[in-house]
Design an enzyme around this catalytic site. Structure first.
Site, PDB file in Angstrom:
ATOM      1  N   GLU A 271      38.852  11.602  24.927  1.00  0.00           N
ATOM      2  CA  GLU A 271      39.692  11.132  26.043  1.00  0.00           C
ATOM      3  C   GLU A 271      39.607   9.620  26.230  1.00  0.00           C
ATOM      4  O   GLU A 271      40.542   9.012  26.747  1.00  0.00           O
ATOM      5  CB  GLU A 271      39.322  11.885  27.331  1.00  0.00           C
ATOM      6  CG  GLU A 271      39.724  13.364  27.259  1.00  0.00           C
ATOM      7  CD  GLU A 271      39.250  14.198  28.443  1.00  0.00           C
ATOM      8  OE1 GLU A 271      38.116  13.975  28.924  1.00  0.00           O
ATOM      9  OE2 GLU A 271      40.007  15.085  28.883  1.00  0.00           O
TER      10      GLU A 271
ATOM     11  N   GLY B 201      44.539  21.825  31.837  1.00  0.00           N
ATOM     12  CA  GLY B 201      45.307  23.048  31.657  1.00  0.00           C
ATOM     13  C   GLY B 201      46.424  23.087  32.694  1.00  0.00           C
ATOM     14  O   GLY B 201      46.182  22.822  33.879  1.00  0.00           O
TER      15      GLY B 201
ATOM     16  N   MET C 140      37.832  20.206  34.563  1.00  0.00           N
ATOM     17  CA  MET C 140      36.402  20.464  34.834  1.00  0.00           C
ATOM     18  C   MET C 140      35.665  19.259  35.394  1.00  0.00           C
ATOM     19  O   MET C 140      34.429  19.278  35.462  1.00  0.00           O
ATOM     20  CB  MET C 140      35.734  20.945  33.527  1.00  0.00           C
ATOM     21  CG  MET C 140      36.316  22.259  33.037  1.00  0.00           C
ATOM     22  SD  MET C 140      35.643  22.790  31.439  1.00  0.00           S
ATOM     23  CE  MET C 140      34.000  23.267  31.923  1.00  0.00           C
ATOM     24  N   GLU C 141      36.375  18.196  35.818  1.00  0.00           N
ATOM     25  CA  GLU C 141      35.671  16.987  36.261  1.00  0.00           C
ATOM     26  C   GLU C 141      36.347  16.237  37.407  1.00  0.00           C
ATOM     27  O   GLU C 141      35.682  15.457  38.094  1.00  0.00           O
ATOM     28  CB  GLU C 141      35.543  15.983  35.093  1.00  0.00           C
ATOM     29  CG  GLU C 141      34.760  16.499  33.904  1.00  0.00           C
ATOM     30  CD  GLU C 141      35.631  17.248  32.888  1.00  0.00           C
ATOM     31  OE1 GLU C 141      36.883  17.139  32.921  1.00  0.00           O
ATOM     32  OE2 GLU C 141      35.062  17.949  32.046  1.00  0.00           O
TER      33      GLU C 141
ATOM     34  N   ASP D 202      47.191  22.473  27.407  1.00  0.00           N
ATOM     35  CA  ASP D 202      47.300  23.922  27.215  1.00  0.00           C
ATOM     36  C   ASP D 202      47.763  24.543  28.541  1.00  0.00           C
ATOM     37  O   ASP D 202      47.899  23.847  29.536  1.00  0.00           O
ATOM     38  CB  ASP D 202      45.939  24.512  26.805  1.00  0.00           C
ATOM     39  CG  ASP D 202      44.869  24.199  27.840  1.00  0.00           C
ATOM     40  OD1 ASP D 202      44.240  23.123  27.736  1.00  0.00           O
ATOM     41  OD2 ASP D 202      44.698  25.011  28.776  1.00  0.00           O
TER      42      ASP D 202
HETATM   43  N1  LIG Z   1      42.165  25.435  30.133  1.00  0.00           N
HETATM   44  C1  LIG Z   1      41.312  24.478  30.589  1.00  0.00           C
HETATM   45  N2  LIG Z   1      40.304  24.825  31.423  1.00  0.00           N
HETATM   46  C2  LIG Z   1      39.459  23.880  31.916  1.00  0.00           C
HETATM   47  N3  LIG Z   1      39.541  22.559  31.609  1.00  0.00           N
HETATM   48  C3  LIG Z   1      40.534  22.166  30.769  1.00  0.00           C
HETATM   49  C4  LIG Z   1      40.889  20.900  30.237  1.00  0.00           C
HETATM   50  C5  LIG Z   1      40.272  19.574  30.584  1.00  0.00           C
HETATM   51  N4  LIG Z   1      38.938  19.269  29.976  1.00  0.00           N
HETATM   52  C6  LIG Z   1      38.815  19.578  28.558  1.00  0.00           C
HETATM   53  C7  LIG Z   1      37.403  20.100  28.329  1.00  0.00           C
HETATM   54  C8  LIG Z   1      37.463  21.600  28.063  1.00  0.00           C
HETATM   55  S1  LIG Z   1      35.897  22.367  27.740  1.00  0.00           S
HETATM   56  C9  LIG Z   1      35.658  22.149  26.041  1.00  0.00           C
HETATM   57  C10 LIG Z   1      34.504  22.595  25.437  1.00  0.00           C
HETATM   58  N5  LIG Z   1      34.311  22.440  24.132  1.00  0.00           N
HETATM   59  C11 LIG Z   1      35.225  21.861  23.374  1.00  0.00           C
HETATM   60  C12 LIG Z   1      36.376  21.420  23.983  1.00  0.00           C
HETATM   61  N6  LIG Z   1      36.589  21.570  25.328  1.00  0.00           N
HETATM   62  C13 LIG Z   1      36.701  19.793  29.636  1.00  0.00           C
HETATM   63  O1  LIG Z   1      36.191  18.448  29.651  1.00  0.00           O
HETATM   64  C14 LIG Z   1      37.816  19.906  30.636  1.00  0.00           C
HETATM   65  C15 LIG Z   1      41.969  21.105  29.406  1.00  0.00           C
HETATM   66  N7  LIG Z   1      42.319  22.441  29.413  1.00  0.00           N
HETATM   67  C16 LIG Z   1      41.450  23.112  30.230  1.00  0.00           C
END
Ligand SMILES: Nc1ncnc2c(CN3C[C@H](CSc4cnccn4)[C@@H](O)C3)c[nH]c12
Length: 228
Positions: free
Chosen positions: A12, A78, A172-173, A196
């Site tokens: 990122e 997401g 998640m942040e 996604d």
């Molecule tokens: N569907 C979703 N649910 C929750 N969070 C997200 C995100 C945003 N980010 C990406 C990453 C996923 S965990 C992770 C762990 N290992 C490898 C890559 N990502 C985490 O930093 C949150 C994008 N799509 C999401």
């Protein structure tokens, strides 16, 4: 002004570092902090590692140790709202923690005593972003972003989050970063590009679109720095 730019994952912030080209690095308290000059501002850049705990630590260091006077988050999310497709940008109007649950004591989902379910983001930065979006000719959505320590890959969990918090996207942040900035009285701006749909295909879509969506968000954040 000293501006903090945060991501959670290395992917990122990599597009931001690539655009800057020249920076120094400093390792501190489990993170690597990148120092750079850009558009007349001092930048402090870092990725926290995934989740609310790590992002709260990094945001706190950005403000307390490095004295950032504004914090911009750039990353992916997401999508929940049907208006959001992969690659679209959303800025947080407000943020909440979808995995906080002390409802056993009669509190609403996402509520912590002496705090609030929703944390509002900085209005001035949101209106600047809206202007930039028009100038760049890109769509910029504004909505509620829900944060939790789980990668959401199920329509059932996604629909619960949408119903419970009226959320438009999830990650998640963002809310932990928002909470740190609010406590320190520092304006913050949380921007995400959709990677996604937080459904059964989320894992595959995320892997496919992480880099391109991170690039979309990073490009916009750098425009914000130019205009702040
Ligand atoms: N569907 C979703 N649910 C929750 N969070 C997200 C995100 C945003 N980010 C990406 C990453 C996923 S965990 C992770 C762990 N290992 C490898 C890559 N990502 C985490 O930093 C949150 C994008 N799509 C999401």
């Amino acid at each position: 002004m000293k501006i903090a730019i945060m991501g959670a994952m290395r992917e990122e912030i990599e597009p931001i570092l690539a655009a800057l080209g020249n920076y120094t690095i400093e390792k501190y308290a489990g993170n690597i902090y990148y120092h750079a000059e850009y558009a007349g501002h001092e930048l402090i850049i870092a990725y926290s590692k995934i989740g609310k705990v790590f992002s709260a630590i990094t945001a706190t260091i950005m403000l307390e140790r490095y004295g950032a006077k504004a914090l911009l988050f750039s990353g992916v999310a997401g999508g929940i709202s049907k208006d959001l497709k992969i690659g679209d940008l959303i800025m947080a109007s407000a943020l909440c923690q979808h995995d906080v649950d002390i409802t056993a004591f009669g509190h609403p989902e996402g509520f912590i005593p002496e705090s609030f379910v929703m944390i509002e983001s900085d209005e001035d930065m949101r209106s600047l972003a809206s202007e930039i979006a028009v100038d760049m000719g890109v769509d910029l959505y504004e909505g509620i972003i829900a944060t939790g320590d789980q990668f959401v890959a199920s329509s059932e969990r996604k629909e619960w989050i949408e119903k419970t918090f009226n959320a438009d996207a999830l990650e998640m942040e963002g809310t932990s970063v928002a909470c740190v900035c609010q406590n320190f009285g520092v304006p913050f701006f949380i921007l995400r590009a959709i990677s996604d749909a937080a459904d059964g295909d989320a894992g595959m879509d995320f892997d496919t679109f992480l880099k391109s969506s991170a690039q979309v968000s990073a490009k916009f954040i750098l425009e914000m720095v130019k205009r702040i």
